[in-house]
Design a protein around this motif. Structure first.
Motif, PDB file in Angstrom:
ATOM      1  N   GLY A 195      65.743  67.699   1.005  1.00 52.67           N
ATOM      2  CA  GLY A 195      66.253  67.511  -0.351  1.00 52.67           C
ATOM      3  C   GLY A 195      65.103  67.444  -1.339  1.00 52.67           C
ATOM      4  N   GLY A 196      65.446  67.216  -2.605  1.00 54.44           N
ATOM      5  CA  GLY A 196      64.412  67.067  -3.620  1.00 54.44           C
ATOM      6  C   GLY A 196      63.685  65.745  -3.477  1.00 54.44           C
ATOM      7  N   GLN A 256      62.746  72.052  -9.431  1.00 53.63           N
ATOM      8  CA  GLN A 256      63.156  72.168  -8.031  1.00 53.63           C
ATOM      9  C   GLN A 256      63.624  70.813  -7.488  1.00 53.63           C
ATOM     10  OE1 GLN A 256      59.966  73.043  -5.288  1.00 53.63           O
ATOM     11  NE2 GLN A 256      61.332  74.088  -3.855  1.00 53.63           N
ATOM     12  N   ARG A 259      66.979  69.634  -8.761  1.00 54.75           N
ATOM     13  CA  ARG A 259      68.127  70.327  -8.166  1.00 54.75           C
ATOM     14  C   ARG A 259      68.365  69.920  -6.718  1.00 54.75           C
ATOM     15  NH1 ARG A 259      67.519  75.924  -7.812  1.00 54.75           N
ATOM     16  NH2 ARG A 259      65.262  75.758  -8.070  1.00 54.75           N
ATOM     17  N   GLN A 261      66.208  70.093  -4.153  1.00 51.30           N
ATOM     18  CA  GLN A 261      65.675  71.112  -3.250  1.00 51.30           C
ATOM     19  C   GLN A 261      64.296  70.704  -2.755  1.00 51.30           C
ATOM     20  OE1 GLN A 261      64.014  75.426  -4.238  1.00 51.30           O
ATOM     21  NE2 GLN A 261      66.239  75.316  -4.522  1.00 51.30           N
ATOM     22  N   SER A 262      64.098  70.819  -1.452  1.00 46.29           N
ATOM     23  CA  SER A 262      62.818  70.444  -0.863  1.00 46.29           C
ATOM     24  C   SER A 262      61.715  71.405  -1.274  1.00 46.29           C
ATOM     25  CB  SER A 262      62.931  70.434   0.663  1.00 46.29           C
ATOM     26  OG  SER A 262      61.657  70.269   1.271  1.00 46.29           O
ATOM     27  N   HIS A 265      61.400  74.351   1.115  1.00 43.19           N
ATOM     28  CA  HIS A 265      62.550  75.245   1.283  1.00 43.19           C
ATOM     29  C   HIS A 265      63.023  75.761  -0.083  1.00 43.19           C
ATOM     30  CE1 HIS A 265      62.741  74.309   5.512  1.00 43.19           C
ATOM     31  NE2 HIS A 265      62.843  73.017   5.256  1.00 43.19           N
ATOM     32  N   PRO A 266      62.169  76.508  -0.783  1.00 44.34           N
ATOM     33  CA  PRO A 266      62.562  77.018  -2.106  1.00 44.34           C
ATOM     34  C   PRO A 266      63.631  78.099  -1.995  1.00 44.34           C
ATOM     35  CG  PRO A 266      60.479  77.978  -1.436  1.00 44.34           C
ATOM     36  CD  PRO A 266      60.817  76.947  -0.401  1.00 44.34           C
ATOM     37  N   ASP A 267      64.564  78.123  -2.943  1.00 41.70           N
ATOM     38  CA  ASP A 267      65.553  79.193  -2.970  1.00 41.70           C
ATOM     39  C   ASP A 267      64.998  80.365  -3.783  1.00 41.70           C
ATOM     40  OD1 ASP A 267      65.750  78.430  -5.607  1.00 41.70           O
ATOM     41  OD2 ASP A 267      67.771  77.589  -5.446  1.00 41.70           O
ATOM     42  N   THR A 270      63.796  79.482  -7.392  1.00 44.36           N
ATOM     43  CA  THR A 270      62.498  78.809  -7.413  1.00 44.36           C
ATOM     44  C   THR A 270      61.379  79.795  -7.121  1.00 44.36           C
ATOM     45  OG1 THR A 270      63.515  76.732  -6.669  1.00 44.36           O
ATOM     46  CG2 THR A 270      61.127  76.954  -6.410  1.00 44.36           C
TER      47      THR A 270
END
Length: 307
Positions: A195-196, A256, A259, A261-262, A265-267, A270
């Protein structure tokens, strides 16, 4: 701070208690090391001030005293085998820890901001160094504010508890994780992999000044071999390009984390944003290089003409 680094290192070796899968002494080790480096940087920076030196000294002292109290209570919590940040237990020692955080953190932010303004309004070196210090202090100040902005997004709700090193359930008022609670962290940093995590942009912003100072040192060393780097404008332009890119990195990692988000592990969004930052940074850097080389070539032609 340096002494506490040594004490915490001993604690890592002889104390096998853990908090969230890491040694109870890792947190005071990281904080004391970070404060030692950052405080040393501020102390050196204050010697560069041409005006209001005494005014800057008082705020540097306020930073040092506040930092000492903050890190001391982190070490106290570690020695007790419990959490320092966001600990909602009502015992007197924990209430002391939380009170120190409540009144100790604002002076750090204010002192850093005041010193940053002092640097902004006066020249503290050549162009490259001045811009590195100005941009670095701005980044560090933003890095200090980011956790306050992201904290309301923490997923630790009312009634959430975490087991400390003594096996006790500790109620938590907040957490570092966004999108997933603490406890699924990377080695050493303990930043969330699922997670973030508000600590990511906090770290990046806080240490921007050190990155930019390393860039200045590298450019100064390179100037002995490359004539075009002896021009202040050329070095300042490259420092500005790195500062621009670093600010972009800070903005993207903050977005990031917000949102959930780790970092690891960018989407695609990102990744695209990071690519955009890279393109702008490279373009700014190339512009500085081309401009510097042109000025150096023009200076050589003028010298030949004069001879």
């Amino acid at each position: 701070m340096t002494t506490l680094v040594l004490v915490s290192t001993v604690g890592l070796l002889v104390d096998d208690r853990v908090l969230l899968n890491e040694s109870t002494w890792l947190k005071p080790l990281k904080f004391s090391f970070a404060f030692a480096v950052y405080s040393g940087t501020l102390a050196w920076l204050l010697t560069k001030l041409q005006k209001a030196k005494r005014f800057g000294w008082w705020f540097g002292t306020a930073f040092a005293v506040s930092g000492a109290f903050d890190v001391a209570v982190i070490a106290l919590a570690a020695a007790r085998g419990t959490f320092s940040h966001f600990n909602a237990r009502e015992d007197k020692l924990n209430q002391l820890v939380q009170t120190v955080f409540e009144y100790g953190v604002p002076p750090l932010l204010i002192s850093n901001l005041v010193i940053g303004v002092l640097v902004l309004v006066q020249r503290t070196g050549d162009r490259a160094l001045s811009w590195a210090l100005r941009a670095g202090l701005a980044l560090s100040t933003v890095g200090m504010v980011i956790p306050l902005a992201l904290l309301p997004m923490s997923d630790v709700g009312e009634g959430h508890t975490v087991t400390d090193a003594n096996g006790d359930e500790v109620p938590m008022s907040a957490g570092h994780g966004i999108g997933d609670p603490d406890g699924t962290g990377m080695p050493l940093t303990n930043w969330s992999t699922t997670g973030g995590d508000l600590r990511v942009p906090h770290f990046i912003g806080l240490h921007g000044i050190h990155v930019l100072l390393v860039v200045v040192l590298a450019l100064t060393a390179s100037a002995t071999r490359h004539a075009w780097l002896r021009d202040e404008r050329s070095r300042a332009g490259l420092v500005g390009a790195v500062a621009l890119g670093y600010a972009g990195l800070l903005a993207v990692t903050t977005w990031q984390a917000a949102r959930g988000q780790s970092l690891v592990h960018p989407d695609s969004s990102t990744a695209l944003a990071l690519a955009g930052v890279a393109v702008v940074t490279v373009a700014a850097g190339l512009a500085a290089v081309v401009g510097g080389r042109r000025r150096a070539a023009r200076a050589r032609r003028e010298l030949v003409t004069a001879v």
